[in-house]
Design a protein around this motif. Structure first.
Motif, PDB file in Angstrom:
ATOM      1  N   TYR A  50      52.623 -27.899  47.890  1.00  0.00           N
ATOM      2  CA  TYR A  50      51.303 -27.698  47.261  1.00  0.00           C
ATOM      3  C   TYR A  50      50.829 -26.257  47.448  1.00  0.00           C
ATOM      4  N   ASN A  51      51.726 -25.338  47.285  1.00  0.00           N
ATOM      5  CA  ASN A  51      51.410 -23.911  47.373  1.00  0.00           C
ATOM      6  C   ASN A  51      51.108 -23.436  48.791  1.00  0.00           C
ATOM      7  N   TRP A 269      42.761 -28.266  43.634  1.00  0.00           N
ATOM      8  CA  TRP A 269      42.581 -28.668  42.233  1.00  0.00           C
ATOM      9  C   TRP A 269      42.118 -30.108  42.088  1.00  0.00           C
ATOM     10  N   TYR A 285      35.670 -21.939  43.827  1.00  0.00           N
ATOM     11  CA  TYR A 285      37.017 -21.890  43.238  1.00  0.00           C
ATOM     12  C   TYR A 285      37.763 -23.139  43.678  1.00  0.00           C
ATOM     13  N   GLN A 288      43.873 -22.866  45.431  1.00  0.00           N
ATOM     14  CA  GLN A 288      44.328 -22.418  46.746  1.00  0.00           C
ATOM     15  C   GLN A 288      43.949 -20.965  47.045  1.00  0.00           C
ATOM     16  N   ILE A 307      46.084 -17.065  45.490  1.00  0.00           N
ATOM     17  CA  ILE A 307      47.470 -16.930  45.959  1.00  0.00           C
ATOM     18  C   ILE A 307      48.191 -15.720  45.361  1.00  0.00           C
ATOM     19  N   PHE A 308      47.574 -15.081  44.377  1.00  0.00           N
ATOM     20  CA  PHE A 308      48.187 -13.876  43.812  1.00  0.00           C
ATOM     21  C   PHE A 308      47.661 -12.606  44.477  1.00  0.00           C
TER      22      PHE A 308
HETATM   23  C1  LIG Z   1      49.914 -23.462  42.605  1.00  0.00           C
HETATM   24  O1  LIG Z   1      49.113 -22.371  42.185  1.00  0.00           O
HETATM   25  C2  LIG Z   1      49.117 -22.121  40.783  1.00  0.00           C
HETATM   26  C3  LIG Z   1      48.286 -20.878  40.566  1.00  0.00           C
HETATM   27  O2  LIG Z   1      46.969 -21.035  40.992  1.00  0.00           O
HETATM   28  C4  LIG Z   1      48.568 -23.332  40.054  1.00  0.00           C
HETATM   29  O3  LIG Z   1      48.620 -23.108  38.675  1.00  0.00           O
HETATM   30  C5  LIG Z   1      49.393 -24.566  40.424  1.00  0.00           C
HETATM   31  O4  LIG Z   1      48.813 -25.698  39.838  1.00  0.00           O
HETATM   32  C6  LIG Z   1      49.404 -24.733  41.950  1.00  0.00           C
HETATM   33  N1  LIG Z   1      50.251 -25.879  42.289  1.00  0.00           N
HETATM   34  C7  LIG Z   1      49.795 -26.904  42.997  1.00  0.00           C
HETATM   35  C8  LIG Z   1      50.781 -27.963  43.313  1.00  0.00           C
HETATM   36  O5  LIG Z   1      48.638 -26.988  43.390  1.00  0.00           O
END
Ligand SMILES: *[C@@H]1O[C@H](CO)[C@@H](O)[C@H](O)[C@H]1NC(C)=O
Length: 325
Positions: A50-51, A269, A285, A288, A307-308
């Motif tokens: 999950y990032n 999210w 926001y 992540q 994350i960027f």
């Molecule tokens: C990881 O980060 C990207 C960029 O913000 C996002 O589009 C993607 O949904 C994220 N993946 C998860 C599993 O949250």
């Protein structure tokens, strides 16, 4: 630097021995110029998924650029259910093997979240873990002194009623917490007297749970009732939390206290937002990321990163007339 920090921690532990009615105090050195840079992350331990790894990578880049001195975790360190014991490989898989950048090899000051209480909560506090990875430091509630700011780490999970009559039938490790009323009243008293005594220019309280949040968990009513009045009465500047998996900054119309959520360490999210007062909401926001905090004398600077490595939100405050104590 790490050895110095360790000596401070050990000295702190010796100093507090025998005064167990009070919150334990530790110290962290500032930079030579008296400033301090901290990075704040929450809700992260998912073995890179999950990032989590992407957040970790960007934390490393940012920590290097900003010369970060310490890292704060707002809890929910290990998903889904904390650590099973001190030998749980999740410690390695979700912490040591994830935050590998040289710039992240600093002392991590962490608290427990509600998910951590679903495992062996005492394992995360154990010196065995500090032995495995010297970056790790976790206690239920404690005070961290620095020359520029005082940090009050608070164990917020036991405040929330629903965990004690949990409809989800989760089991929580309440060792050291029961009887609950006594635990909470002692904690609040100790916090209140420590805040009253504090001469710090910046008073920063860190807990896992939200006080104010537009995320799915919303405000934590128990903290609004019991903790918030103490923070407001004692001129706390920042309340920093995780729990909602987002990055968020809420100000309040009736006090200078700022509410900062850094809960974007892995799964995010949720697609949820609910806040009635647009003027108080400075930033939200849903994804992540993490937060940085630079404190230099009378100035504090907060940045939120995705994350960027983009800075999504910045906030600064200054206090000049308090400077000479
Ligand atoms: C990881 O980060 C990207 C960029 O913000 C996002 O589009 C993607 O949904 C994220 N993946 C998860 C599993 O949250």
């Amino acid at each position: 630097m790490r050895a110095v920090t360790m000596i401070f921690l050990i000295l702190g532990m010796l100093l507090v021995h025998g005064t167990n009615a009070e919150l334990q105090r530790f110290e962290h050195p500032t930079k030579a110029d008296g400033s301090l840079t901290a990075l704040v992350i929450g809700d992260w331990g998912r073995k890179g998924q999950y990032n989590q790894s992407e957040v970790a990578y960007q934390m490393g880049v940012t920590a290097e650029k900003m010369d970060v001195d310490l890292i704060i975790s707002t809890g929910d360190n290990f998903y889904p259910g904390g650590l099973s014991d001190v030998n749980d490989p999740a410690f390695d898989e979700s912490f040591t093997k994830i935050y590998t950048a040289p710039s992240l090899q600093q002392q991590w000051y962490t608290v427990l979240g509600n998910h951590d209480y679903r495992g062996d909560a005492l394992a995360q506090l154990s010196p065995v873990l500090r032995g495995k990875d010297g970056n790790w430091f976790c206690m239920k509630s404690y005070i961290l002194n620095t020359d520029v700011a005082e940090f009050f780490f608070i164990d917020t999970t036991p405040f929330q009623d629903k965990y004690f009559n949990d409809p989800e039938d989760e089991v929580y490790d309440w060792r050291g917490v029961l009887p609950r009323d006594k635990y909470l009243s002692t904690l609040l008293q100790d916090l209140e007297s420590a805040l009253k005594e504090s001469r710090a220019k910046w008073k920063i309280v860190v807990g896992h749970h939200t006080i104010k949040s537009a995320g799915i968990h919303g405000n934590t009513q128990e903290l609004v009732q019991k903790l918030l009045p103490i923070l407001e009465a004692n001129d706390v500047d920042l309340y920093i939390n995780g729990h909602d998996h987002c990055l968020q900054h809420i100000s309040s119309s009736d006090s200078p206290l700022q509410f900062l959520t850094s809960g974007g360490g892995s799964k995010a999210w949720r697609g949820y937002y609910d806040w009635p007062n647009a003027k108080e909401m400075k930033f939200y926001y849903d994804g992540q990321g993490f937060m940085t905090m630079q404190i230099a004398g009378g100035d504090v600077d907060i940045n939120f990163y995705d994350i960027f490595g983009n800075i999504l939100h910045k906030w600064s405050a200054s206090k000049t007339f308090f400077s000479q104590i």
